[in-house]
Design a protein around this motif. Structure first.
Motif, PDB file in Angstrom:
ATOM      1  N   LEU A   1       0.796  -1.228   0.000  1.00 26.29           N
ATOM      2  CA  LEU A   1       0.000   0.000   0.000  1.00 26.29           C
ATOM      3  C   LEU A   1       0.831   1.282   0.000  1.00 26.29           C
ATOM      4  N   PRO A   2       1.789   1.449   0.925  1.00 27.97           N
ATOM      5  CA  PRO A   2       2.530   2.721   0.914  1.00 27.97           C
ATOM      6  C   PRO A   2       3.348   2.928  -0.346  1.00 27.97           C
ATOM      7  N   LEU A   3       3.924   1.868  -0.893  1.00 31.10           N
ATOM      8  CA  LEU A   3       4.703   2.017  -2.119  1.00 31.10           C
ATOM      9  C   LEU A   3       3.790   2.265  -3.316  1.00 31.10           C
ATOM     10  N   THR A   4       2.639   1.605  -3.349  1.00 30.83           N
ATOM     11  CA  THR A   4       1.672   1.869  -4.412  1.00 30.83           C
ATOM     12  C   THR A   4       1.235   3.325  -4.382  1.00 30.83           C
ATOM     13  N   ALA A   5       0.965   3.832  -3.197  1.00 28.40           N
ATOM     14  CA  ALA A   5       0.563   5.232  -3.066  1.00 28.40           C
ATOM     15  C   ALA A   5       1.675   6.170  -3.516  1.00 28.40           C
ATOM     16  N   ALA A   6       2.916   5.814  -3.199  1.00 22.22           N
ATOM     17  CA  ALA A   6       4.056   6.665  -3.577  1.00 22.22           C
ATOM     18  C   ALA A   6       4.229   6.708  -5.094  1.00 22.22           C
ATOM     19  N   VAL A   7       4.126   5.564  -5.750  1.00 21.64           N
ATOM     20  CA  VAL A   7       4.289   5.530  -7.208  1.00 21.64           C
ATOM     21  C   VAL A   7       3.129   6.262  -7.883  1.00 21.64           C
ATOM     22  N   ARG A   8       1.932   6.086  -7.377  1.00 23.60           N
ATOM     23  CA  ARG A   8       0.786   6.795  -7.958  1.00 23.60           C
ATOM     24  C   ARG A   8       0.946   8.310  -7.805  1.00 23.60           C
ATOM     25  N   GLN A   9       1.465   8.746  -6.660  1.00 25.62           N
ATOM     26  CA  GLN A   9       1.691  10.177  -6.469  1.00 25.62           C
ATOM     27  C   GLN A   9       2.770  10.688  -7.416  1.00 25.62           C
ATOM     28  N   TYR A  10       3.794   9.891  -7.631  1.00 29.99           N
ATOM     29  CA  TYR A  10       4.859  10.239  -8.576  1.00 29.99           C
ATOM     30  C   TYR A  10       4.279  10.430  -9.975  1.00 29.99           C
ATOM     31  N   HIS A  11       3.442   9.513 -10.406  1.00 30.13           N
ATOM     32  CA  HIS A  11       2.787   9.641 -11.712  1.00 30.13           C
ATOM     33  C   HIS A  11       1.837  10.839 -11.736  1.00 30.13           C
ATOM     34  N   ARG A  12       1.157  11.072 -10.619  1.00 22.89           N
ATOM     35  CA  ARG A  12       0.238  12.210 -10.536  1.00 22.89           C
ATOM     36  C   ARG A  12       0.992  13.524 -10.732  1.00 22.89           C
ATOM     37  N   ASP A  13       2.155  13.619 -10.125  1.00 25.09           N
ATOM     38  CA  ASP A  13       2.972  14.832 -10.260  1.00 25.09           C
ATOM     39  C   ASP A  13       3.480  15.000 -11.687  1.00 25.09           C
ATOM     40  N   LEU A  14       3.875  13.887 -12.307  1.00 24.51           N
ATOM     41  CA  LEU A  14       4.335  13.959 -13.690  1.00 24.51           C
ATOM     42  C   LEU A  14       3.199  14.381 -14.619  1.00 24.51           C
ATOM     43  N   ASP A  15       2.017  13.846 -14.394  1.00 27.13           N
ATOM     44  CA  ASP A  15       0.878  14.161 -15.247  1.00 27.13           C
ATOM     45  C   ASP A  15       0.422  15.609 -15.096  1.00 27.13           C
ATOM     46  N   ALA A  16       0.632  16.165 -13.906  1.00 29.74           N
ATOM     47  CA  ALA A  16       0.144  17.521 -13.636  1.00 29.74           C
ATOM     48  C   ALA A  16       0.897  18.568 -14.431  1.00 29.74           C
ATOM     49  N   GLY A  17       2.187  18.314 -14.706  1.00 31.57           N
ATOM     50  CA  GLY A  17       2.988  19.288 -15.443  1.00 31.57           C
ATOM     51  C   GLY A  17       3.197  20.557 -14.636  1.00 31.57           C
ATOM     52  N   GLY A  18       3.651  21.596 -15.305  1.00 30.94           N
ATOM     53  CA  GLY A  18       3.839  22.895 -14.651  1.00 30.94           C
ATOM     54  C   GLY A  18       4.823  22.839 -13.505  1.00 30.94           C
ATOM     55  N   THR A  19       4.523  23.585 -12.461  1.00 30.09           N
ATOM     56  CA  THR A  19       5.451  23.711 -11.336  1.00 30.09           C
ATOM     57  C   THR A  19       5.621  22.409 -10.566  1.00 30.09           C
ATOM     58  N   ARG A  20       4.630  21.510 -10.637  1.00 37.40           N
ATOM     59  CA  ARG A  20       4.741  20.269  -9.869  1.00 37.40           C
ATOM     60  C   ARG A  20       5.826  19.358 -10.418  1.00 37.40           C
ATOM     61  N   THR A  21       6.224  19.548 -11.665  1.00 33.52           N
ATOM     62  CA  THR A  21       7.288  18.708 -12.216  1.00 33.52           C
ATOM     63  C   THR A  21       8.684  19.284 -11.987  1.00 33.52           C
ATOM     64  N   LEU A  22       8.735  20.516 -11.491  1.00 31.51           N
ATOM     65  CA  LEU A  22      10.045  21.156 -11.316  1.00 31.51           C
ATOM     66  C   LEU A  22      10.899  20.422 -10.285  1.00 31.51           C
ATOM     67  N   GLY A  23      10.267  19.923  -9.256  1.00 31.70           N
ATOM     68  CA  GLY A  23      11.020  19.226  -8.211  1.00 31.70           C
ATOM     69  C   GLY A  23      10.913  17.723  -8.285  1.00 31.70           C
ATOM     70  N   ILE A  24      10.501  17.210  -9.452  1.00 32.16           N
ATOM     71  CA  ILE A  24      10.266  15.771  -9.559  1.00 32.16           C
ATOM     72  C   ILE A  24      11.539  14.963  -9.371  1.00 32.16           C
ATOM     73  N   SER A  25      12.687  15.553  -9.701  1.00 37.02           N
ATOM     74  CA  SER A  25      13.953  14.824  -9.533  1.00 37.02           C
ATOM     75  C   SER A  25      14.255  14.556  -8.067  1.00 37.02           C
ATOM     76  N   GLN A  26      13.630  15.331  -7.186  1.00 36.68           N
ATOM     77  CA  GLN A  26      13.856  15.146  -5.747  1.00 36.68           C
ATOM     78  C   GLN A  26      12.780  14.289  -5.087  1.00 36.68           C
ATOM     79  N   TYR A  27      11.823  13.835  -5.882  1.00 34.58           N
ATOM     80  CA  TYR A  27      10.688  13.115  -5.289  1.00 34.58           C
ATOM     81  C   TYR A  27      11.148  11.916  -4.466  1.00 34.58           C
TER      82      TYR A  27
END
Length: 300
Positions: free
Chosen positions: A194-220
């Motif tokens: 569950l926690p890892l599934t939630a983490a990967v889904r959030q990672y994809h959510r941030d990538l899909d959102a684009g804009g400022t949310r992807t600026l810090g994706i390398s630090q996710y």
């Protein structure tokens, strides 16, 4: 699941994962044409599901895979055996995406036929989620599931999806649910993903959102709470015998994916070895062909 030191096979999509009897029946079901072969396939499916006994986790894994692969066979079996709980469940799961109201009604019939089985209630939970019904309608279903199998993997994943921001929840609701579950969950429960599934889904959510949310994706993947989730899974999951539920290989694939996205290729190496080339569509298919992406990262 491969033993350490065994020679890995080539990557391949494997919805059955490492369930060998399911894989054998699945091949026969997919190729069955005509009355005779279909009757034989129905008999094989019936025997396979009977053999799961009270292993509710594996029972739903097998039903989900078979329903997706052979919906016409599911309909045929239900027509032949309209009161059989296994036939009802397979039919319900095969029509979830096309007729969730019908699937909900069928799940209730299956629950009446086999009261001890949590599977019909999980199917009803999935239907209610698809229909976007209010949480007041989920609560009694969750109670029935929890009374029969408190760590049912698929039921928890259904709630995780329902509470996500893109469906009917929010980040706060998702976090509260995870905190409550993780506070009492055994480390080797089928819900360990569950926690890892939630983490990967959030990672994809941030990538899909684009804009400022992807600026810090390398630090996710360097956030302390994410690092902790990865470290805990890496320390336990690849150990022989630690994960025993039906979707163990899928969870290990999720861990390998997260490790490579985090740049931890050395840590991912022993996880890939245990997976033995068994590829799942998610998460590997997020950014391309799942087999190709799996092969690329496993070579790295």
């Amino acid at each position: 699941m491969a033993l350490f030191g065994s020679k890995p096979q080539g990557p391949r999509l494997a919805p059955e994962l490492d369930d060998v009897p399911l894989g054998r029946v699945l091949r026969n079901v997919v190729s069955a044409r005509g009355i005779g072969p279909q009757d034989l396939a129905v008999a094989q499916v019936e025997r396979l599901l009977r053999d799961t006994g009270h292993d509710w986790d594996r029972r739903l894994h097998r039903i989900g895979v078979l329903a997706q692969a052979a919906p016409s066979l599911a309909r045929t079996w239900r027509e032949q055996r309209p009161r059989d709980p296994d036939a009802l469940l397979l039919a319900a799961w095969s029509e979830l995406a096309t007729d969730p109201w019908g699937a909900l009604a069928t799940c209730r019939l299956a629950a009446e036929r086999r009261p001890a089985d949590p599977t019909p209630w999980v199917g009803a939970l999935a239907a209610v989620r698809i229909l976007g019904r209010p949480t007041s309608e989920l609560a009694p279903l969750w109670h029935e599931i929890h009374a029969r199998d408190p760590w049912h993997r698929e039921a928890h994943l259904q709630i995780l999806g329902y509470l996500s921001p893109e469906e009917h929840g929010s980040q706060t609701a998702l976090r509260d649910f995870l905190d409550d579950v993780m506070a009492v969950m055994p480390v080797d429960a089928p819900t360990a993903c569950l926690p890892l599934t939630a983490a990967v889904r959030q990672y994809h959510r941030d990538l899909d959102a684009g804009g400022t949310r992807t600026l810090g994706i390398s630090q996710y993947w360097t956030q302390p709470h994410i690092v902790r989730v990865l470290d805990q899974a890496l320390a336990r999951w690849p150990n022989p015998g630690h994960l025993r539920h039906a979707a163990s290989v899928a969870d290990l694939g999720l861990l390998a994916y997260a490790l490579v996205r985090a740049g931890r290729l050395r840590d991912a190496q022993p996880v890939f070895a245990v997976i033995d080339g068994l590829v799942t569509s998610w998460p590997w298919g997020y950014d391309g062909d799942p087999v190709e992406r799996f092969a690329h990262w496993s070579r790295r």
